[in-house]
Scaffold this motif. Sequence first.
Motif, PDB file in Angstrom:
ATOM      1  N   VAL A  35     -15.487 -33.385  67.241  1.00  0.00           N
ATOM      2  CA  VAL A  35     -14.992 -31.934  67.797  1.00  0.00           C
ATOM      3  C   VAL A  35     -16.473 -31.219  68.432  1.00  0.00           C
ATOM      4  O   VAL A  35     -16.481 -30.878  69.419  1.00  0.00           O
ATOM      5  CB  VAL A  35     -14.449 -31.116  66.876  1.00  0.00           C
ATOM      6  CG1 VAL A  35     -13.969 -29.622  67.387  1.00  0.00           C
ATOM      7  CG2 VAL A  35     -13.127 -31.631  66.420  1.00  0.00           C
ATOM      8  N   PHE A  36     -17.537 -31.515  67.717  1.00  0.00           N
ATOM      9  CA  PHE A  36     -18.738 -31.137  67.947  1.00  0.00           C
ATOM     10  C   PHE A  36     -19.060 -31.726  69.343  1.00  0.00           C
ATOM     11  O   PHE A  36     -19.861 -31.017  70.136  1.00  0.00           O
ATOM     12  CB  PHE A  36     -19.780 -31.135  66.936  1.00  0.00           C
ATOM     13  CG  PHE A  36     -19.466 -30.629  65.479  1.00  0.00           C
ATOM     14  CD1 PHE A  36     -18.529 -29.443  65.332  1.00  0.00           C
ATOM     15  CD2 PHE A  36     -20.149 -31.210  64.417  1.00  0.00           C
ATOM     16  CE1 PHE A  36     -18.441 -29.001  64.389  1.00  0.00           C
ATOM     17  CE2 PHE A  36     -19.813 -30.520  63.322  1.00  0.00           C
ATOM     18  CZ  PHE A  36     -19.142 -29.440  62.950  1.00  0.00           C
ATOM     19  N   ARG A  37     -18.960 -33.076  69.507  1.00  0.00           N
ATOM     20  CA  ARG A  37     -19.216 -33.883  70.567  1.00  0.00           C
ATOM     21  C   ARG A  37     -18.675 -33.015  71.724  1.00  0.00           C
ATOM     22  O   ARG A  37     -19.097 -33.403  73.105  1.00  0.00           O
ATOM     23  CB  ARG A  37     -19.038 -35.152  70.688  1.00  0.00           C
ATOM     24  CG  ARG A  37     -19.938 -36.054  69.681  1.00  0.00           C
ATOM     25  CD  ARG A  37     -19.647 -37.317  69.519  1.00  0.00           C
ATOM     26  NE  ARG A  37     -20.512 -38.255  68.488  1.00  0.00           N
ATOM     27  CZ  ARG A  37     -21.616 -38.601  68.553  1.00  0.00           C
ATOM     28  NH1 ARG A  37     -22.336 -38.470  69.802  1.00  0.00           N
ATOM     29  NH2 ARG A  37     -22.264 -39.281  67.462  1.00  0.00           N
ATOM     30  N   ILE A  38     -17.504 -32.765  71.945  1.00  0.00           N
ATOM     31  CA  ILE A  38     -16.918 -31.789  72.968  1.00  0.00           C
ATOM     32  C   ILE A  38     -17.759 -30.833  73.601  1.00  0.00           C
ATOM     33  O   ILE A  38     -17.906 -30.665  74.694  1.00  0.00           O
ATOM     34  CB  ILE A  38     -15.340 -31.276  72.658  1.00  0.00           C
ATOM     35  CG1 ILE A  38     -14.430 -32.669  72.357  1.00  0.00           C
ATOM     36  CG2 ILE A  38     -14.726 -30.464  73.850  1.00  0.00           C
ATOM     37  CD1 ILE A  38     -13.184 -32.180  71.569  1.00  0.00           C
ATOM     38  N   PHE A  39     -18.358 -30.133  72.752  1.00  0.00           N
ATOM     39  CA  PHE A  39     -19.204 -29.069  73.029  1.00  0.00           C
ATOM     40  C   PHE A  39     -20.606 -29.254  73.455  1.00  0.00           C
ATOM     41  O   PHE A  39     -21.233 -28.900  74.214  1.00  0.00           O
ATOM     42  CB  PHE A  39     -19.086 -27.726  71.927  1.00  0.00           C
ATOM     43  CG  PHE A  39     -17.686 -26.992  71.874  1.00  0.00           C
ATOM     44  CD1 PHE A  39     -17.691 -25.888  72.315  1.00  0.00           C
ATOM     45  CD2 PHE A  39     -16.942 -27.581  71.267  1.00  0.00           C
ATOM     46  CE1 PHE A  39     -16.796 -25.081  72.378  1.00  0.00           C
ATOM     47  CE2 PHE A  39     -15.706 -26.957  71.121  1.00  0.00           C
ATOM     48  CZ  PHE A  39     -15.540 -25.518  71.632  1.00  0.00           C
TER      49      PHE A  39
END
Lengths: 137, 137, 137, 137
Positions: A35-39
């Motif tokens: 999820v962090f990698r989406i941002f």
Amino acid sequence: MFKLTVDPRFGDINAMKHANSIAAAMWFEHARNPVFRIFIPDLDLSHEKWNLIMARTVYEYNSQIVYGSEVDIHTYISKIGNSSFRITQEAWQNGEIRATCVSTVVHFDFITKKSIPIPDDIRKILEEHLQEENAGN
Amino acid sequence: MFKLTVDPRFGDINAMKHANSIAAAMWFEHARNPVFRIFIPDLDLSHEKWNLIMARTVYEYNSQIVYGSEVDIHTYISKIGNSSFRITQEAWQNGEIRATCVSTVVHFDFITKKSIPIPDDIRKILEEHLQEENAGN
Amino acid sequence: MFKLTVDPRFGDINAMKHANSIAAAMWFEHARNPVFRIFIPDLDLSHEKWNLIMARTVYEYNSQIVYGSEVDIHTYISKIGNSSFRITQEAWQNGEIRATCVSTVVHFDFITKKSIPIPDDIRKILEEHLQEENAGN
Amino acid sequence: MFKLTVDPRFGDINAMKHANSIAAAMWFEHARNPVFRIFIPDLDLSHEKWNLIMARTVYEYNSQIVYGSEVDIHTYISKIGNSSFRITQEAWQNGEIRATCVSTVVHFDFITKKSIPIPDDIRKILEEHLQEENAGN
């Protein structure tokens, strides 16, 4: 939905012979990497690039997680607001949900220390992982 | 109300230079020792004697906890039910509440794996530490 | 010598009912704060100011550390080199040393990524805490 | 040799933006599960069945482990004594060994609290994983 499988660590298990609540918190944090990698696709940890901050976390411990058997962490988005969103996670062991974690995460500017709206391109990717919570969560 | 003072550890601090949510969880767990002693005065960890299990934990992260300055953890009972009770905890740094933890703990028999009513003598001690939650918790 | 007293946390204790090796590692790290303050008095974590990096750590586990009884961590300097020094730490419980930690720490420039000599004023303070290791360490 | 791949967790990374020494210790402990299974195939944590205790651990931190890139933990046996043995572990990131862990583990009876010789059948399995340490370890 993102999936991560973890094998409990010897020290994750407390004297009652089940995983300590803090061990579960670590697995859930670990499973939020996608999820962090989406941002932040390269997970750059500079104050200029990193843009997520945790506002609230709710853990439910339904039944005891034991040593010697793998745990599957399921991670999905359960709500998208203006500048914040909610991640729901389930820890499955031996065919049942044994713990859940619901996090409210804020899109945040660490330089100005203010929340910022989620841009449309990111919102679209989040929506691909949007899912209704399991009953009981 | 129980008080514990902690000095953040180097590794408690993440790349954003504030205490990681898991570090705060450890401080709160640490500060629950006096509550555990109400139920198990010698903290005996046998399945026959230990009688508390965590059901739910809610953490709120209001503002960033930094390194190099002490954190005071305030711990009190905020609700007493039949077989469960609620512990509310606040992490104070530099004069403000920076994080809170609200735990629902169940009085539990680890042999029969069932919840058990809180006995009257323990209930009386819990009531001495009963306190209304701060607004906003 | 620096002293820190810790009360083991429920989750520090593993299924064998003694403190996990990682819990001890956290206590020892926690107890190194006063040594860090000799080099960085305000514990400023910027790459410009922070100047210590861990090179090596040796832990010995002599006997089991249990729950419900305080642990005293003794911390002193056991060797001072040109750009590195050694911290020796003992974990005392119920009158005996139950674990030790010997760390080799390097005075380090995080911008140039090179070790730097320990300046004389800091060396003098380190010498005040210099002590021979207990036999057996 | 046993292999485990880990993806560093957000909270594993400290303010210097590399993995904290305690995070590495957790990965190494995690990667020892297959060795524990040689002695206790079902990882039964009862005092009657579990039979390993940690005597000594030596960590070397060669270079900084960063966020966003996987870490491969290599685990092998480097020495077999009468009642104890040595596990050597390497943490590889981006093609180099960035940290190592050498543990001395004792075959131990938790009821009598005494070390016990390693039986021949287990010794044979350990020997299959016996390997010379990399130069420099």
